[in-house]
Design a protein around this motif. Structure first.
Motif, PDB file in Angstrom:
ATOM      1  N   LEU A 144      10.455   3.482   5.057  1.00 15.15           N
ATOM      2  CA  LEU A 144      11.277   4.651   4.763  1.00 15.15           C
ATOM      3  C   LEU A 144      12.764   4.299   4.838  1.00 15.15           C
ATOM      4  N   HIS A 145      13.109   3.435   5.775  1.00 14.69           N
ATOM      5  CA  HIS A 145      14.494   2.972   5.908  1.00 14.69           C
ATOM      6  C   HIS A 145      14.943   2.278   4.623  1.00 14.69           C
ATOM      7  N   SER A 146      14.060   1.438   4.063  1.00 13.46           N
ATOM      8  CA  SER A 146      14.416   0.717   2.839  1.00 13.46           C
ATOM      9  C   SER A 146      14.518   1.657   1.644  1.00 13.46           C
ATOM     10  N   VAL A 147      13.660   2.669   1.595  1.00  9.88           N
ATOM     11  CA  VAL A 147      13.697   3.644   0.502  1.00  9.88           C
ATOM     12  C   VAL A 147      15.029   4.394   0.501  1.00  9.88           C
ATOM     13  N   VAL A 158       0.833  -1.204   0.000  1.00 15.32           N
ATOM     14  CA  VAL A 158       0.000   0.000   0.000  1.00 15.32           C
ATOM     15  C   VAL A 158       0.868   1.256   0.000  1.00 15.32           C
ATOM     16  N   LEU A 159       2.009   1.223   0.672  1.00 12.22           N
ATOM     17  CA  LEU A 159       2.902   2.374   0.687  1.00 12.22           C
ATOM     18  C   LEU A 159       3.628   2.523  -0.648  1.00 12.22           C
ATOM     19  N   GLU A 160       3.983   1.406  -1.256  1.00 13.61           N
ATOM     20  CA  GLU A 160       4.624   1.448  -2.569  1.00 13.61           C
ATOM     21  C   GLU A 160       3.679   2.075  -3.600  1.00 13.61           C
ATOM     22  N   LYS A 161       2.425   1.695  -3.527  1.00  8.34           N
ATOM     23  CA  LYS A 161       1.427   2.247  -4.444  1.00  8.34           C
ATOM     24  C   LYS A 161       1.226   3.736  -4.198  1.00  8.34           C
TER      25      LYS A 161
END
Length: 304
Positions: A290-293, A45-48
């Motif tokens: 956010l850490h992964s981004v 859902v955050l990726e979208k």
């Protein structure tokens, strides 16, 4: 705009830190892969939402992604699409007035556990009963989570002897004990002895206070007379994963959401005496994404 640039606009460097004492060898082992193995809701859902870009908050009109840190509301994501967490104790966060809302991870806790987290802006601090509330903050008199409950019981016992010749402690009603712990077990299950045992482990803790500010600003809040009598609790053997730390500060300074998560995990294992199976991992739902981004952006830029 690169992912890193976008991330920095979405959430400028979070400077909310809570210090923890450290044993270098133990911390090294604990923190090798600190965000691995968590039981998290899907980040789809955050990726979208990220692909859709920033949207205006329906309440304040601010340009936001995922959530509005001013209004504590979701943006471009529905409430059904993000995890909702029930915490075993209430959490109060005292935010420094100069701490920009967009630079605080405290908002993650409020959005993901809205019924159990309250954010106050200093100098607004509620009145606390020192026998029932603790402040997570380091200091010479700070105790571990393991020793916290016994210290509170000792305080209650001492006060009872000061003001009364009667019994030192009063048992909570069964329904009050269940509400205080938010046990995952069915409130109608378990033997009376088990209920009493669980009740005795959590009494009398009712609320946990965290300070949300830069390290250099914490003194003003931590030394406020309204917090002076609270038992201080210090986390141990933890290491921050925050992608932009305060300059010159050690990696034992945690972001606010990290401090809340680690406290609850230790509380679950040491005070509730239950095996931890990921009950509060979703407090890191936004944080881990956010850490992964940021990490992906750094790798793409050849900085990792």
């Amino acid at each position: 705009m690169s992912s890193l640039d976008q991330e920095q606009r979405l959430h400028p460097p979070c400077r909310d830190k809570t210090t923890v004492s450290s044993d270098s060898s133990d911390i090294h082992e604990l923190a090798k892969q600190p965000l691995q193995g968590l039981k998290l809701a899907s980040h789809a859902v955050l990726e979208k939402a990220q692909q859709g870009g920033r949207l205006k908050c329906a309440k304040c009109g601010g340009s936001r992604m995922f959530f509005c840190y001013t209004c504590c509301s979701l943006v471009g994501v529905s409430i059904e699409e993000v995890p909702s967490i029930k915490l075993p104790v209430k959490i109060d966060i005292i935010k420094h007035p100069n701490e920009t809302d967009g630079k605080s991870t405290a908002i993650h806790a409020k959005i993901l556990a809205p019924n159990d987290v309250t954010i106050y802006t200093y100098p607004c601090i509620p009145e606390y009963e020192k026998e029932k509330v603790v402040l997570v903050f380091p200091g010479p008199q700070a105790v571990t989570v393991q020793d916290m409950i016994q210290c509170l019981l000792d305080r209650t016992d001492s006060r009872s002897h000061d003001f009364s010749d009667g019994p030192c402690l009063k048992r909570l009603k069964n329904d009050e004990a269940h509400d205080a712990t938010h046990s995952a077990e069915d409130p109608g299950s378990g033997t009376p002895d088990e209920a009493t045992s669980l009740e005795s482990r959590v009494y009398p803790l009712q609320r946990v206070v965290f300070i949300d500010s830069t390290w250099n600003q914490t003194t003003k809040i931590s030394t406020d007379e309204r917090l002076q009598d609270l038992l201080k609790v210090e986390l141990k053997m933890r290491k921050t994963c925050f992608w932009r730390r305060q300059k010159g500060k050690p990696d034992s300074y945690l972001a606010t959401i990290e401090a809340i998560y680690y406290f609850l995990k230790d509380f679950h294992e040491n005070c509730l005496a239950q095996e931890y199976t990921g009950e509060y991992d979703n407090l890191l739902f936004f944080y881990t994404y956010l850490h992964s981004v940021v990490n992906k952006a750094k790798i793409s830029a050849g900085k990792c």
